[in-house]
Design a protein around this motif. Structure first.
Motif, short mmCIF file in Angstrom:
data_model
loop_
_atom_site.label_atom_id
_atom_site.label_comp_id
_atom_site.label_asym_id
_atom_site.label_seq_id
_atom_site.Cartn_x
_atom_site.Cartn_y
_atom_site.Cartn_z
N PRO A 10 0.80 -1.23 0.00
CA PRO A 10 0.00 0.00 0.00
C PRO A 10 0.83 1.28 0.00
O PRO A 10 0.40 2.30 -0.51
CB PRO A 10 -0.82 -0.10 1.29
N ARG A 11 2.03 1.24 0.59
CA ARG A 11 2.89 2.43 0.57
C ARG A 11 4.29 2.01 0.11
O ARG A 11 4.77 0.92 0.44
CB ARG A 11 2.93 3.11 1.93
N PRO A 12 4.94 2.87 -0.67
CA PRO A 12 6.25 2.53 -1.25
C PRO A 12 7.32 2.30 -0.18
O PRO A 12 7.30 2.92 0.88
CB PRO A 12 6.60 3.74 -2.10
N VAL A 13 8.26 1.40 -0.51
CA VAL A 13 9.39 1.11 0.37
C VAL A 13 10.67 1.14 -0.47
O VAL A 13 10.67 0.74 -1.63
CB VAL A 13 9.23 -0.25 1.08
N LEU A 14 11.74 1.62 0.12
CA LEU A 14 13.03 1.66 -0.56
C LEU A 14 13.61 0.25 -0.67
O LEU A 14 13.54 -0.53 0.29
CB LEU A 14 14.01 2.54 0.20
N THR A 67 12.33 2.23 -5.50
CA THR A 67 11.27 1.86 -4.57
C THR A 67 10.42 0.74 -5.13
O THR A 67 10.34 0.53 -6.34
CB THR A 67 10.35 3.05 -4.25
N ILE A 68 9.79 0.03 -4.22
CA ILE A 68 8.75 -0.93 -4.56
C ILE A 68 7.46 -0.36 -4.02
O ILE A 68 7.37 -0.05 -2.83
CB ILE A 68 9.02 -2.31 -3.91
N GLY A 69 6.48 -0.17 -4.88
CA GLY A 69 5.20 0.34 -4.43
C GLY A 69 4.76 1.61 -5.10
O GLY A 69 3.60 2.02 -4.98
N ASP A 70 5.67 2.28 -5.83
CA ASP A 70 5.26 3.46 -6.58
C ASP A 70 4.46 3.05 -7.81
O ASP A 70 4.63 1.94 -8.32
CB ASP A 70 6.49 4.27 -7.02
N PRO A 71 3.61 3.94 -8.33
CA PRO A 71 2.86 3.61 -9.55
C PRO A 71 3.79 3.28 -10.71
O PRO A 71 4.88 3.84 -10.84
CB PRO A 71 2.07 4.89 -9.83
N ILE A 72 3.36 2.33 -11.54
CA ILE A 72 4.11 1.91 -12.73
C ILE A 72 3.21 2.12 -13.93
O ILE A 72 2.01 1.80 -13.91
CB ILE A 72 4.49 0.41 -12.63
N GLU A 73 3.77 2.68 -15.01
CA GLU A 73 2.99 2.90 -16.23
C GLU A 73 2.41 1.59 -16.74
O GLU A 73 3.12 0.58 -16.81
CB GLU A 73 3.89 3.50 -17.32
N VAL A 134 8.66 -7.09 2.76
CA VAL A 134 7.98 -6.07 1.96
C VAL A 134 6.59 -5.80 2.52
O VAL A 134 6.17 -4.64 2.64
CB VAL A 134 7.90 -6.50 0.48
N ALA A 135 5.86 -6.85 2.88
CA ALA A 135 4.51 -6.67 3.43
C ALA A 135 4.56 -5.87 4.73
O ALA A 135 3.76 -4.95 4.94
CB ALA A 135 3.84 -8.02 3.67
N GLU A 136 5.52 -6.19 5.59
CA GLU A 136 5.60 -5.48 6.87
C GLU A 136 6.03 -4.02 6.67
O GLU A 136 5.43 -3.11 7.23
CB GLU A 136 6.58 -6.20 7.81
N LEU A 137 7.05 -3.79 5.85
CA LEU A 137 7.51 -2.42 5.61
C LEU A 137 6.45 -1.56 4.92
O LEU A 137 6.31 -0.38 5.24
CB LEU A 137 8.77 -2.43 4.74
N GLY A 138 5.74 -2.17 3.96
CA GLY A 138 4.76 -1.42 3.18
C GLY A 138 3.38 -1.38 3.77
O GLY A 138 2.46 -0.82 3.16
N GLY A 139 3.19 -1.97 4.96
CA GLY A 139 1.87 -1.96 5.59
C GLY A 139 0.87 -2.81 4.85
O GLY A 139 -0.34 -2.55 4.89
N GLY A 140 1.35 -3.86 4.19
CA GLY A 140 0.47 -4.71 3.39
C GLY A 140 0.27 -6.09 3.98
O GLY A 140 0.50 -6.32 5.17
N GLY A 153 -4.16 -20.10 5.95
CA GLY A 153 -3.16 -19.08 5.69
C GLY A 153 -3.36 -17.86 6.57
O GLY A 153 -4.45 -17.61 7.08
N HIS A 154 -2.29 -17.13 6.78
CA HIS A 154 -2.34 -15.88 7.54
C HIS A 154 -1.72 -14.78 6.70
O HIS A 154 -0.71 -15.01 6.04
CB HIS A 154 -1.57 -16.02 8.86
N THR A 155 -2.30 -13.61 6.72
CA THR A 155 -1.80 -12.51 5.90
C THR A 155 -0.99 -11.48 6.69
O THR A 155 -0.32 -10.66 6.09
CB THR A 155 -2.96 -11.78 5.19
N ASP A 156 -1.04 -11.55 8.02
CA ASP A 156 -0.27 -10.61 8.84
C ASP A 156 1.18 -11.08 8.88
O ASP A 156 1.47 -12.15 9.44
CB ASP A 156 -0.86 -10.56 10.25
N PRO A 157 2.11 -10.32 8.28
CA PRO A 157 3.49 -10.80 8.20
C PRO A 157 4.13 -11.06 9.57
O PRO A 157 4.86 -12.04 9.75
CB PRO A 157 4.22 -9.69 7.44
N ARG A 158 3.86 -10.22 10.54
CA ARG A 158 4.45 -10.41 11.87
C ARG A 158 3.94 -11.70 12.51
O ARG A 158 4.70 -12.43 13.15
CB ARG A 158 4.14 -9.18 12.73
N HIS A 159 2.66 -12.02 12.31
CA HIS A 159 2.10 -13.26 12.84
C HIS A 159 2.78 -14.47 12.21
O HIS A 159 3.12 -15.44 12.91
CB HIS A 159 0.59 -13.32 12.60
#
Length: 197
Positions: A10-14, A67-73, A134-140, A153-159
């Motif tokens: 959801p939000r870009p990460v370096l 970055t990973i997460g910025d818009p791509i054409e 990536v999921a944890e850093l990007g809030g995904g 399955g679980h989608t929460d990366p920390r879990h």
């Protein structure tokens, strides 16, 4: 069998932060103090499954500005835009393909990082750690619909990290990767190869 592991972003990460977090996640998952270096390669080419161009490794300055997460054409045919990378794992022949896909322009979705590991224990565990990072850093969310290490399955990366990490024990990196995957009996000792020869 497809074995992609995904992270919504959801939000870009370096990229440099991703590599640091992935190594930290690897250490935590495997119960080790040291993990191999991870390198990002672009422009690698293949013909009929054989590598014909080694590509080029991104340096520190490029990783700090990528970055990973910025818009791509989007593609000219209207397909979601995508960028391809390869992740090389030092001291072995294992690796992970990474495709970053921007679904937003065509489906109202978000950016997804799709990690496709070579079919070895080392590659699968590195792909898992990278997707979790990536999921944890990007809030995904962490998405493992194909391998299904955890059922359900679980989608929460920390879990996922918390419930799958190994206790701190001796063993080299490849052995620890194999041990990590063997904790999931429904995988039936897949993948058979621990590391690429």
């Amino acid at each position: 069998m497809s074995i992609d592991l995904e992270a919504s972003v959801p939000r870009p990460v370096l990229f440099t932060d991703v590599l640091t977090a992935a190594r930290s996640t690897l250490a935590e998952l495997l119960g080790v103090d040291a993990t191999p270096d991870l390198s990002v390669v672009v422009d690698r080419r293949y013909e009929q499954g054989r590598r014909v161009s080694a590509g080029r490794r991104l340096g520190e300055a490029q990783l700090l500005s990528t970055t990973i997460g910025d818009p791509i054409e989007p593609e000219s045919n209207g397909s979601p835009g995508s960028i391809h990378y390869e992740i090389d794992i030092s001291d072995c022949n294992d690796g992970v393909w990474l495709m970053v896909i921007d679904h937003a322009p065509v489906a109202g979705g978000e950016v997804a990082a799709v990690f496709s590991p070579y079919r070895t224990c080392v590659s699968v565990v590195v792909a898992t750690a990278m997707a979790l990072a990536v999921a944890e850093l990007g809030g995904g969310e962490f998405i493992d619909e194909q391998i299904q290490m955890l059922r359900p399955g679980h989608t929460d990366p920390r879990h996922v990290v918390t419930v799958t990490r190994l206790p701190h024990e001796p063993g080299d990196f490849a052995q620890r990767c194999e041990r990590y995957l063997r904790q999931f009996p429904h995988l039936r000792d897949w993948p058979r190869n621990v590391s690429m020869p």
